[in-house]
Scaffold this motif. Structure first.
Motif, PDB file in Angstrom:
ATOM      1  N   MET A   1      76.764  57.510  37.083  1.00  0.00           N
ATOM      2  CA  MET A   1      77.745  56.571  36.967  1.00  0.00           C
ATOM      3  C   MET A   1      78.005  56.258  35.486  1.00  0.00           C
ATOM      4  SD  MET A   1      78.161  52.640  38.264  1.00  0.00           S
ATOM      5  CE  MET A   1      79.048  52.652  40.041  1.00  0.00           C
ATOM      6  N   ASN A   2      79.073  56.140  34.873  1.00  0.00           N
ATOM      7  CA  ASN A   2      79.331  55.588  33.501  1.00  0.00           C
ATOM      8  C   ASN A   2      78.986  54.294  33.187  1.00  0.00           C
ATOM      9  OD1 ASN A   2      80.365  55.190  31.024  1.00  0.00           O
ATOM     10  ND2 ASN A   2      82.396  55.944  31.394  1.00  0.00           N
ATOM     11  N   LEU A   3      78.239  53.949  32.442  1.00  0.00           N
ATOM     12  CA  LEU A   3      77.673  52.816  31.882  1.00  0.00           C
ATOM     13  C   LEU A   3      78.519  51.684  31.824  1.00  0.00           C
ATOM     14  CD1 LEU A   3      74.705  52.148  31.967  1.00  0.00           C
ATOM     15  CD2 LEU A   3      74.705  52.025  29.400  1.00  0.00           C
ATOM     16  N   LEU A   4      79.725  52.062  31.022  1.00  0.00           N
ATOM     17  CA  LEU A   4      80.706  51.205  30.865  1.00  0.00           C
ATOM     18  C   LEU A   4      81.273  50.543  32.112  1.00  0.00           C
ATOM     19  CD1 LEU A   4      82.509  49.685  28.871  1.00  0.00           C
ATOM     20  CD2 LEU A   4      84.058  51.825  28.881  1.00  0.00           C
ATOM     21  N   THR A   5      81.330  51.565  33.178  1.00  0.00           N
ATOM     22  CA  THR A   5      82.141  51.062  34.333  1.00  0.00           C
ATOM     23  C   THR A   5      80.964  50.095  35.029  1.00  0.00           C
ATOM     24  OG1 THR A   5      82.561  53.302  34.710  1.00  0.00           O
ATOM     25  CG2 THR A   5      82.920  52.050  36.848  1.00  0.00           C
ATOM     26  N   LEU A   6      79.847  50.528  34.967  1.00  0.00           N
ATOM     27  CA  LEU A   6      78.808  49.560  35.426  1.00  0.00           C
ATOM     28  C   LEU A   6      78.902  48.121  34.894  1.00  0.00           C
ATOM     29  CD1 LEU A   6      76.564  49.388  37.706  1.00  0.00           C
ATOM     30  CD2 LEU A   6      75.065  50.199  36.036  1.00  0.00           C
ATOM     31  N   ARG A   7      78.983  48.302  33.501  1.00  0.00           N
ATOM     32  CA  ARG A   7      78.968  47.133  32.789  1.00  0.00           C
ATOM     33  C   ARG A   7      79.901  46.116  33.266  1.00  0.00           C
ATOM     34  NH1 ARG A   7      78.633  48.388  26.657  1.00  0.00           N
ATOM     35  NH2 ARG A   7      77.236  49.782  27.570  1.00  0.00           N
ATOM     36  N   VAL A   8      81.358  46.768  33.427  1.00  0.00           N
ATOM     37  CA  VAL A   8      82.312  45.805  33.784  1.00  0.00           C
ATOM     38  C   VAL A   8      82.320  45.384  35.438  1.00  0.00           C
ATOM     39  CG1 VAL A   8      84.852  45.673  34.149  1.00  0.00           C
ATOM     40  CG2 VAL A   8      83.925  46.893  32.196  1.00  0.00           C
ATOM     41  N   ALA A   9      81.879  46.537  36.004  1.00  0.00           N
ATOM     42  CA  ALA A   9      81.757  46.226  37.506  1.00  0.00           C
ATOM     43  C   ALA A   9      80.525  45.082  37.827  1.00  0.00           C
ATOM     44  CB  ALA A   9      81.498  47.388  38.253  1.00  0.00           C
ATOM     45  N   ALA A  10      79.428  45.205  36.933  1.00  0.00           N
ATOM     46  CA  ALA A  10      78.396  44.385  37.133  1.00  0.00           C
ATOM     47  C   ALA A  10      79.005  42.790  37.378  1.00  0.00           C
ATOM     48  CB  ALA A  10      77.433  44.571  36.007  1.00  0.00           C
ATOM     49  N   SER A  11      79.641  42.253  36.475  1.00  0.00           N
ATOM     50  CA  SER A  11      80.019  40.942  36.507  1.00  0.00           C
ATOM     51  C   SER A  11      80.720  40.475  37.909  1.00  0.00           C
ATOM     52  CB  SER A  11      80.972  40.484  35.382  1.00  0.00           C
ATOM     53  OG  SER A  11      80.341  40.170  34.052  1.00  0.00           O
ATOM     54  N   TYR A  12      81.567  41.403  38.284  1.00  0.00           N
ATOM     55  CA  TYR A  12      82.364  41.041  39.519  1.00  0.00           C
ATOM     56  C   TYR A  12      81.121  41.417  40.755  1.00  0.00           C
ATOM     57  CZ  TYR A  12      86.541  41.397  36.901  1.00  0.00           C
ATOM     58  OH  TYR A  12      87.518  41.227  36.055  1.00  0.00           O
ATOM     59  N   ILE A  13      80.631  42.202  40.669  1.00  0.00           N
ATOM     60  CA  ILE A  13      79.599  42.500  41.775  1.00  0.00           C
ATOM     61  C   ILE A  13      78.577  41.165  41.827  1.00  0.00           C
ATOM     62  CG2 ILE A  13      77.436  43.788  42.457  1.00  0.00           C
ATOM     63  CD1 ILE A  13      78.831  46.217  41.499  1.00  0.00           C
ATOM     64  N   ALA A  14      77.987  40.890  40.631  1.00  0.00           N
ATOM     65  CA  ALA A  14      76.999  39.774  40.402  1.00  0.00           C
ATOM     66  C   ALA A  14      77.723  38.468  40.894  1.00  0.00           C
ATOM     67  CB  ALA A  14      76.625  39.575  38.987  1.00  0.00           C
ATOM     68  N   TRP A  15      78.748  37.899  40.442  1.00  0.00           N
ATOM     69  CA  TRP A  15      79.332  36.646  41.068  1.00  0.00           C
ATOM     70  C   TRP A  15      79.749  36.820  42.558  1.00  0.00           C
ATOM     71  CZ3 TRP A  15      77.719  33.163  38.514  1.00  0.00           C
ATOM     72  CH2 TRP A  15      77.770  33.378  36.992  1.00  0.00           C
ATOM     73  N   LEU A  16      80.140  38.097  42.940  1.00  0.00           N
ATOM     74  CA  LEU A  16      80.145  38.210  44.486  1.00  0.00           C
ATOM     75  C   LEU A  16      78.999  37.801  45.233  1.00  0.00           C
ATOM     76  CD1 LEU A  16      82.349  38.942  46.958  1.00  0.00           C
ATOM     77  CD2 LEU A  16      81.563  41.401  46.513  1.00  0.00           C
ATOM     78  N   MET A  17      77.935  38.432  44.673  1.00  0.00           N
ATOM     79  CA  MET A  17      76.688  38.221  45.217  1.00  0.00           C
ATOM     80  C   MET A  17      76.248  36.880  45.089  1.00  0.00           C
ATOM     81  SD  MET A  17      74.355  41.404  44.017  1.00  0.00           S
ATOM     82  CE  MET A  17      72.780  41.259  44.994  1.00  0.00           C
ATOM     83  N   VAL A  18      76.489  35.990  43.975  1.00  0.00           N
ATOM     84  CA  VAL A  18      75.986  34.691  43.887  1.00  0.00           C
ATOM     85  C   VAL A  18      76.971  33.874  45.164  1.00  0.00           C
ATOM     86  CG1 VAL A  18      76.231  32.708  42.533  1.00  0.00           C
ATOM     87  CG2 VAL A  18      75.603  34.707  41.524  1.00  0.00           C
ATOM     88  N   ALA A  19      78.165  34.395  45.171  1.00  0.00           N
ATOM     89  CA  ALA A  19      79.228  33.598  46.161  1.00  0.00           C
ATOM     90  C   ALA A  19      78.297  33.712  47.725  1.00  0.00           C
ATOM     91  CB  ALA A  19      80.553  34.024  45.977  1.00  0.00           C
ATOM     92  N   ILE A  20      77.906  35.190  47.846  1.00  0.00           N
ATOM     93  CA  ILE A  20      77.414  35.395  49.182  1.00  0.00           C
ATOM     94  C   ILE A  20      76.055  34.503  49.454  1.00  0.00           C
ATOM     95  CG2 ILE A  20      76.357  37.089  50.769  1.00  0.00           C
ATOM     96  CD1 ILE A  20      78.595  38.946  49.917  1.00  0.00           C
ATOM     97  N   SER A  21      75.316  34.240  48.333  1.00  0.00           N
ATOM     98  CA  SER A  21      74.085  33.810  48.460  1.00  0.00           C
ATOM     99  C   SER A  21      74.343  32.438  48.690  1.00  0.00           C
ATOM    100  CB  SER A  21      73.295  34.091  46.975  1.00  0.00           C
ATOM    101  OG  SER A  21      73.897  33.046  46.003  1.00  0.00           O
ATOM    102  N   VAL A  22      75.372  31.680  48.196  1.00  0.00           N
ATOM    103  CA  VAL A  22      75.617  30.365  48.308  1.00  0.00           C
ATOM    104  C   VAL A  22      75.850  30.115  49.979  1.00  0.00           C
ATOM    105  CG1 VAL A  22      77.029  28.384  47.924  1.00  0.00           C
ATOM    106  CG2 VAL A  22      76.143  29.606  45.964  1.00  0.00           C
ATOM    107  N   ILE A  23      76.841  31.218  50.434  1.00  0.00           N
ATOM    108  CA  ILE A  23      77.021  31.016  51.934  1.00  0.00           C
ATOM    109  C   ILE A  23      76.001  31.252  52.765  1.00  0.00           C
ATOM    110  CG2 ILE A  23      78.382  32.215  53.556  1.00  0.00           C
ATOM    111  CD1 ILE A  23      80.531  32.888  51.683  1.00  0.00           C
TER     112      ILE A  23
END
Lengths: 768, 134
Positions: B1-23
């Motif tokens: 996977m392209n590192l750039l893609t991961l870098r950008v996607a990482a933020s979204y994935i991360a906040w999604l995970m945090v949101a789920i963790s709060v739920i």
């Protein structure tokens, strides 16, 4: 008993804590005045104590339930003895707070905050009524003292702080044992409810008093536990002035005085106290004679006075206890004052070594006068309070059975103290500098730093001229310790009879001897005289011994741990096996079998992979497989938690992968064989244990109760969660705190392993 | 996977995970979940945020685990000792109010939130340090 609207004890405790928080929060402010202003808190509290002084024999009590089923309560008791100590703690605290604010060039807020915290802890100790409450505050003083001693962060300071903490905390733990035993023997944890008659005739009595002695002797630096006090002088001088002269070290004295009516009146009690106190007072004063640093001189003389106080408690009786009260007040006034003088001298001349100081009186007459008054009180000359104290001490010693022995000891100790007082004050202030010695240039310091010791020392003069001012307090204190008794009437000129004349003769002898000693010592070269027991080499040996059993490599450590536990568990396991195991059948289907096989494969892969990465992945596989097994066994929370833990663990391992050192050698055949053997045995033992414990039929009521109450009482449908955060929240609290501490430890280790370069330490200049 | 893609996607994935963790945190009382699980999930999410990023930009993406650790501990201690204010022994469950989505809110929820914060910050404390050289 007095009725209160606002809780008196809560005020005593919370006000200094609030003052501490304010100091910490405002720590960045540079103005000393702000922190000096926090001294209003202890001043107000001292005033409150004075107005709330209970009548002799009575006390203010308050109590809050804590663990009712065990009788543990947050309870407090304010009587004459508490009042005496509280007033000393608070009044000296006021002056120290102001002094600290003006003394420190950096770290003001932190030091003043810690002083306030300490004040709160100490007040807790002297007003606590429940044994557990007492222990809590006792240990708290030790913890705050650690932060105060290690304030400047240097290696020396940290070492000294550690030493002090280990000794006093160790003593505290032993004391706890004694207190709990006393509670079990009498059926109550409340100190004021303890019955002397019951305890003294109890078979556990010797153990109880030894434990209490341990607590008192370690805290008050008695022989052979005096080692920590001189090294604790690494603390900033305001802290030393407060802790190691007026308050913390007196905690042991308080403990002994508090328990005297309950545990005293026996030969064991009195004899031990007089013996230990006597040895301490002479030995430490003698050791002090050879020191050249002002703070060290003062430290040793403090230990000596503490020894005297212990002797007085051992002697018992209204006379001795009155002497104790006056000595506490006199000592607090002159010792704290002299410590402050030492600090100011340090600031002025850059050194505390008396050989390098001289003729300071001309440069700072105010400070010199304060030092002079304090020294005269320490020497015991009229019309100062120290004189009255000394007279009372000697008179009470002459009034007892072993008069000669104790009096001679006390006179000798006093002689040494006279010499020390002269060394501390006469040498730097009134004599010229030693020939050839470099007298450091003298800087101007804030006048506050000279006024404060002067004021404190003059208290000794005021009380000396008008000792009646202390009469009420003495009466109250004596009445708390000896019910129904009254303090000796205090007067500057004692009534004339054989005892007082002999005492006077004793004092004069001491002064003359002291002067002679001073003449010999004033230009003496410093000499190290061993005498107190230093525990450091013993600790080093212990470390060596333990190292034999726990070899450095983690691999070997684990091997030893597993081997030993397997051996220990094997025997009871074999016994229950012989009694017959019952294997509970569980219905399994295809999926379960696949998961079990996957787990086994994963485990084998972890053991036999040649590369780190594949081992890590296999570990993850094992974890996930087990989590799925949990899920199939209807334990979703457990499964979820395990999956999360696996994920984080894999992440950790991957990140650590980079830090792992290259494997330089692989295990040889013999080591592999040993590993396999121990692993197999341990695995079999644990499996056997699991089977054996499954065969135990635990009552199902526990699970049913939790299940039933979870919804009704805790409003939760998830029993596991309800148990974790509600029913058994205390366990969770402990576990989570452990997680936090472990993470902090790992964090610290990870940071320091990267930079072996010495960190810039801004606190180092704070007290120099 | 392209590192750039991961870098950008990482933020979204991360906040999604945090949101789920709060739920997960809030549903814990009535369904599988709770403070521990939610905390680790949050730690993983925030770790993913930082993982693919270069050293220079890492600091910008990190939260301050020490601060949150202290907040978590404070929450735990408050939840534990606040019953003493009204004379009850510590850790007595207090019921404060009812909210439409969350259900009943009380000292127990505060306790669980404390657990969540401590577990996530403790893990992140170590993860951030380990990432320094990686």
């Amino acid at each position: 008993m007095k009725e209160l609207d606002l809780s008196f004890h809560l005020l005593l405790l919370i006000a200094p804590i609030l003052a501490a928080i304010v100091s910490f929060v405002l720590a960045r402010i540079e103005k000393p005045f702000v922190f000096a202003a926090t001294a209003l808190v202890p001043a107000f509290l001292a005033f409150t104590c004075l107005t709330m002084l209970p009548a002799p024999g009575q006390a203010i009590t308050e109590s809050w339930p804590w663990v009712e089923s065990l009788g543990v309560a947050f309870s407090f008791y304010f009587d004459g003895l508490s009042a005496l100590f509280a007033l000393v703690i608070l009044s000296v605290g006021v002056l120290i707070t102001v002094y600290a604010a003006y003394y420190m060039s950096k770290g003001r807020g932190r030091l003043v905050g810690l002083v306030h915290l300490f004040m709160a802890a100490m007040l807790g100790v002297v007003t606590a009524d429940n044994a557990i409450t007492l222990f809590m505050f006792w240990e708290l003083t030790g913890v705050v003292s650690y932060f105060l001693i290690s304030f400047n962060g240097s290696d020396k300071a940290l070492k000294a702080a550690r030493k002090a903490f280990l000794i006093t905390a160790g003593g505290g733990l032993v004391m706890l044992v004694g207190l709990v035993m006393a509670a079990v023997a009498t059926g109550t944890l409340s100190i004021s409810a303890l019955s002397g008659a019951e305890l003294q005739s109890h078979p556990w009595y010797p153990v109880i008093i030894i434990s209490v002695f341990f607590g008192a002797f370690t805290k008050s630096a008695q022989f052979p536990f005096s080692g920590w006090l001189p090294s604790a002088m690494e603390a900033p001088t305001p802290a030393s002035a407060y802790l190691h002269s007026a308050t913390m070290v007196k905690a042991g004295i308080y403990l002994l005085a508090r328990f005297e009516p309950v545990l005293g009146n026996t030969l064991a009690w009195s004899l031990t106290l007089v013996a230990v106190g006597g040895v301490t007072t002479v030995l430490s004063a003698y050791q002090g004679l050879f020191k050249r640093d002002m703070k060290q001189l003062l430290a040793y003389s403090t230990i000596s006075i503490l020894g005297m106080l212990v002797v007085l408690i051992g002697l018992g009786g209204a006379k001795a206890i009155t002497a104790m009260v006056i000595l506490i007040v006199a000592h607090a006034s002159y010792k704290a004052s002299l410590f402050m003088v030492a600090g100011t001298v340090d600031k002025m001349a850059g050194t505390r070594i008396i050989d390098r100081l001289g003729s300071l009186f001309q440069k700072n007459p105010l400070l010199g006068s304060g030092a002079l008054v304090a020294a005269l009180s320490m020497i015991g000359l009229p019309p100062l309070l120290g004189f009255i104290a000394k007279e009372l001490v000697l008179v009470s010693s002459l009034a007892t059975g072993y008069a000669m022995a104790t009096t001679v000891t006390l006179v000798a100790a006093s002689a040494f103290m006279v010499a020390i007082a002269l060394l501390v004050v006469a040498r730097p202030f009134f004599l010229g500098a030693k020939d050839g010695a470099q007298v450091a240039g003298v800087k101007k310091t804030s006048p506050v730093l000279s006024w404060l010791p002067f004021l404190l020392a003059s208290l000794g003069l005021v009380f000396g001229l008008f000792p009646r001012l202390l009469q009420q307090l003495s009466d109250f204190t004596v009445a708390s310790i000896i019910p129904g008794a009254v303090a000796k009437p205090l007067a500057l000129w004692p009534e004339i009879n054989t005892k007082t004349l002999l005492a006077l003769a004793g004092s004069v002898t001491a002064i003359v001897l002291g002067l002679l000693l001073f003449r010999k010592l004033r230009n003496h070269e410093p000499v190290e005289k061993p005498g107190s027991i230093d525990f450091t080499p013993a600790l080093a040996r212990a470390k060596q011994l333990i190292g034999l059993f726990v070899p450095g490599h983690m691999r070997r450590q684990l091997l030893v741990i597993f081997a030993v536990s397997a051996l220990a568990l094997a025997w009871p396991l074999l016994k229950s096996l012989l009694a017959g195991i019952e294997i509970i059948p569980v219905s399994m289907n295809f999926v379960d079998i696949v998961l079990m096989v996957a787990t086994a494969i994963g485990a084998i892969m972890v053991a036999f992979s040649r590369q780190h990465m594949s081992a890590i992945v296999a570990l993850g596989l094992v974890g996930v497989a087990i989590a799925l097994i949990f899920a199939r066994l209807n334990a979703p929370d457990l499964a979820l938690t395990l999956v999360m833990v696996e994920a984080v663990t894999v992440l950790f391992f991957v990140l650590l992968f980079h830090r792992l050192p290259r494997l330089t050698r692989r295990s040889n055949k013999a080591e592999k064989a040993a590993d396999i053997l121990v692993a197999t045995i341990m695995g079999l033992v644990v499996t056997g244990l699991t089977l054996a414990s499954a065969a135990l039929h635990l009552p199902p009521e526990v699970a049913e109760q939790y299940g039933a109450r979870a919804l009704l009482e805790a409003y939760g449908r998830n029993v596991v969660n309800v148990i974790l955060v509600d029913f058994r929240a205390l366990d969770t609290l402990g576990e989570v705190i452990v997680v936090a501490v472990a993470a902090l430890g790992a964090y610290a280790l990870l940071r320091t392993s990267k930079n072996p370069v010495e960190k810039k330490d801004p606190m180092k200049e704070a007290d120099e | 996977m392209n590192l750039l893609t991961l870098r950008v996607a990482a933020s979204y994935i991360a906040w999604l995970m945090v949101a789920i963790s709060v739920i997960v945190l809030f549903r814990g009382h009535n369904a599988p979940g709770g403070g521990f699980i939610g905390g680790m999930l949050a730690a993983l999410g925030l770790a993913i945020r930082v993982l693919p990023v270069e050293k220079k930009e890492r600091k910008a993406r990190e939260i301050s685990p020490l601060a949150w650790l202290v907040v978590g501990l404070a929450a735990l201690l408050v939840a534990a000792f606040i019953p003493m204010v009204s004379g009850q022994p510590p850790l007595t469950a207090q019921l404060w109010f009812e909210l439409p989505l969350l259900g009943r809110v009380g000292s127990v929820l505060l306790f669980d939130i404390g657990v969540y914060l401590v577990v996530s910050s403790a893990s992140l404390l170590m993860i951030y340090e380990l990432m320094e050289d990686a």
